[in-house]
Design a protein around this motif. Structure first.
Motif, mmCIF file in Angstrom:
data_model
loop_
_atom_site.group_PDB
_atom_site.id
_atom_site.type_symbol
_atom_site.label_atom_id
_atom_site.label_comp_id
_atom_site.label_asym_id
_atom_site.label_seq_id
_atom_site.Cartn_x
_atom_site.Cartn_y
_atom_site.Cartn_z
ATOM 1 N N PHE A 296 55.742 -34.035 -2.111
ATOM 2 C CA PHE A 296 55.435 -32.746 -2.751
ATOM 3 C C PHE A 296 55.168 -32.938 -4.245
ATOM 4 O O PHE A 296 54.248 -32.333 -4.803
ATOM 5 N N ILE A 297 55.968 -33.792 -4.880
ATOM 6 C CA ILE A 297 55.766 -34.019 -6.319
ATOM 7 C C ILE A 297 54.375 -34.588 -6.573
ATOM 8 O O ILE A 297 53.643 -34.116 -7.449
ATOM 9 N N ALA B 89 50.161 -22.838 -3.973
ATOM 10 C CA ALA B 89 50.687 -24.099 -3.433
ATOM 11 C C ALA B 89 51.963 -24.480 -4.190
ATOM 12 O O ALA B 89 52.929 -24.951 -3.595
ATOM 13 N N ARG B 90 51.960 -24.236 -5.501
ATOM 14 C CA ARG B 90 53.135 -24.602 -6.294
ATOM 15 C C ARG B 90 54.370 -23.852 -5.787
ATOM 16 O O ARG B 90 55.412 -24.444 -5.549
ATOM 17 N N THR B 91 54.222 -22.547 -5.569
ATOM 18 C CA THR B 91 55.352 -21.748 -5.091
ATOM 19 C C THR B 91 55.829 -22.273 -3.742
ATOM 20 O O THR B 91 57.028 -22.439 -3.498
ATOM 21 N N GLY C 190 59.414 -24.274 -2.910
ATOM 22 C CA GLY C 190 60.332 -23.746 -1.893
ATOM 23 C C GLY C 190 60.733 -24.841 -0.922
ATOM 24 O O GLY C 190 61.922 -24.993 -0.582
ATOM 25 N N MET C 191 59.756 -25.631 -0.483
ATOM 26 C CA MET C 191 60.057 -26.696 0.481
ATOM 27 C C MET C 191 60.905 -27.794 -0.157
ATOM 28 O O MET C 191 61.785 -28.373 0.468
ATOM 29 N N MET C 192 60.631 -28.060 -1.446
ATOM 30 C CA MET C 192 61.444 -29.073 -2.140
ATOM 31 C C MET C 192 62.889 -28.596 -2.258
ATOM 32 O O MET C 192 63.831 -29.382 -2.081
ATOM 33 N N ALA D 10 66.134 -30.536 -0.820
ATOM 34 C CA ALA D 10 67.259 -30.867 -1.699
ATOM 35 C C ALA D 10 68.556 -30.285 -1.128
ATOM 36 O O ALA D 10 69.602 -30.940 -1.142
ATOM 37 N N ALA D 11 68.460 -29.059 -0.557
ATOM 38 C CA ALA D 11 69.645 -28.437 0.036
ATOM 39 C C ALA D 11 70.134 -29.265 1.222
ATOM 40 O O ALA D 11 71.336 -29.438 1.444
#
Ligand code: ADP
Length: 264
Positions: free
Chosen positions: A56-57, A70-72, A76-78, A82-83
């Motif tokens: 994603f980065i 796409a950024r939003t 969200g997916m990142m 991370a969670a």
């Protein structure tokens, strides 16, 4: 595998003897191979979300640099990945703490009703979002000698599983019953029964569910945010409380998990 030690000895009457000592190393080797598997599993579980986050980065630095939508979405997916890593590390820490804990039985008097009610208050809103209703049938008081936080963890893991693998919309039934004489526990006990109406589990999987990282359907577990460690943690806690756990299931109809703890 055996280790052999040879010690020459002489008898008092001039005869000569040899002492052979065989040491069975299969358990040592099994322990080493389990540790290796565990490290490989942990590495794989951590690498999966990390690879996704790195991807994603890269996309955000490159092709999607100027795409606000796409950024939003990617952020969200990142956050989700991370969670997941956070939950995994949390579960690993819980397991390692449990494994390092003394075998001493907890000695605090805990009222299961209070713990169940409190845990339900925390989990019910999340279940409702998923369209799952939790109905409970509880007596007035149920005393056990326990570690309160660990009982909360058992309840949380089992109810979250019932939501994750249950029907949506669906229903979870939570019951607490007094057992006058539980044979394995050899005395009176409290039995907590959590029943869902979900996918169920085929019988051949049931004995392996408490192994670390064992999942019936890895895709489904991952999609639901599972770490594959929940039931391993539950089993540890139940053992520490000298209780027992039983999982029964009819594939396609639902699963019932019972936890029996000695009554105080
Ligand atoms: P996970 O994080 O994958 O849910 P658990 O250790 O809690 O890990 O459970 C191990 C596996 O057991 C799950 O991946 C799932 O396949 C199965 N399982 C656990 N609880 C249930 C349930 N209530 N209904 C159906 N399958 C279940």
């Amino acid at each position: 595998p055996f280790e052999v030690r040879v010690t020459p000895m002489s008898g008092g009457d001039g005869t000569r003897h040899v002492l052979l000592v065989f040491r069975d190393l299969s358990e040592v080797h099994a322990g080493e191979s389990m540790r290796r598997d565990f490290v490989a599993n942990v590495s794989h579980e951590l690498k999966t979300p990390l690879t996704a986050i790195s991807g994603f980065i890269e996309t955000l630095q490159g092709p999607a640099r100027d795409d606000a939508d796409a950024r939003t979405r990617f952020l969200g997916m990142m956050a989700q990945e991370a969670a997941r890593m956070n939950r995994l590390v949390g579960d690993l820490l819980s397991l390692s703490r449990l494994e390092g804990q003394s075998r001493k039985r907890p000695t605090d008097m805990v009222d299961l009703i209070e713990v169940v009610t409190e845990t339900l208050r925390t989990l019910q809103p999340g279940a409702e979002v998923e369209g799952v209703e939790i109905v409970s049938d509880l007596p007035d008081r149920a005393g056990v000698l326990a570690d309160r936080d660990q009982i909360v963890q058992v309840l949380t893991n089992l109810i979250e599983n019932a939501v994750k693998y249950g029907h949506q919309p669906g229903r979870i039934a939570l019951t607490l019953k007094h057992v006058a004489r539980e044979p394995v526990i050899r005395g009176p006990a409290w039995r907590l029964i959590i029943r869902d109406d979900g996918v169920g589990i085929a019988p051949e999987h049931i004995p392996r569910l408490t192994e670390r990282f064992y999942r019936v359907d890895t895709g489904r577990s991952r999609a639901q945010g599972g770490t594959g460690l929940g039931l391993a943690i539950v089993k540890h806690i139940v053992n520490r409380h000298r209780g027992r756990m039983r999982i029964e299931s009819v594939p396609g109809q639902g699963t019932t998990v019972s936890i029996t703890l000695p009554a105080a």
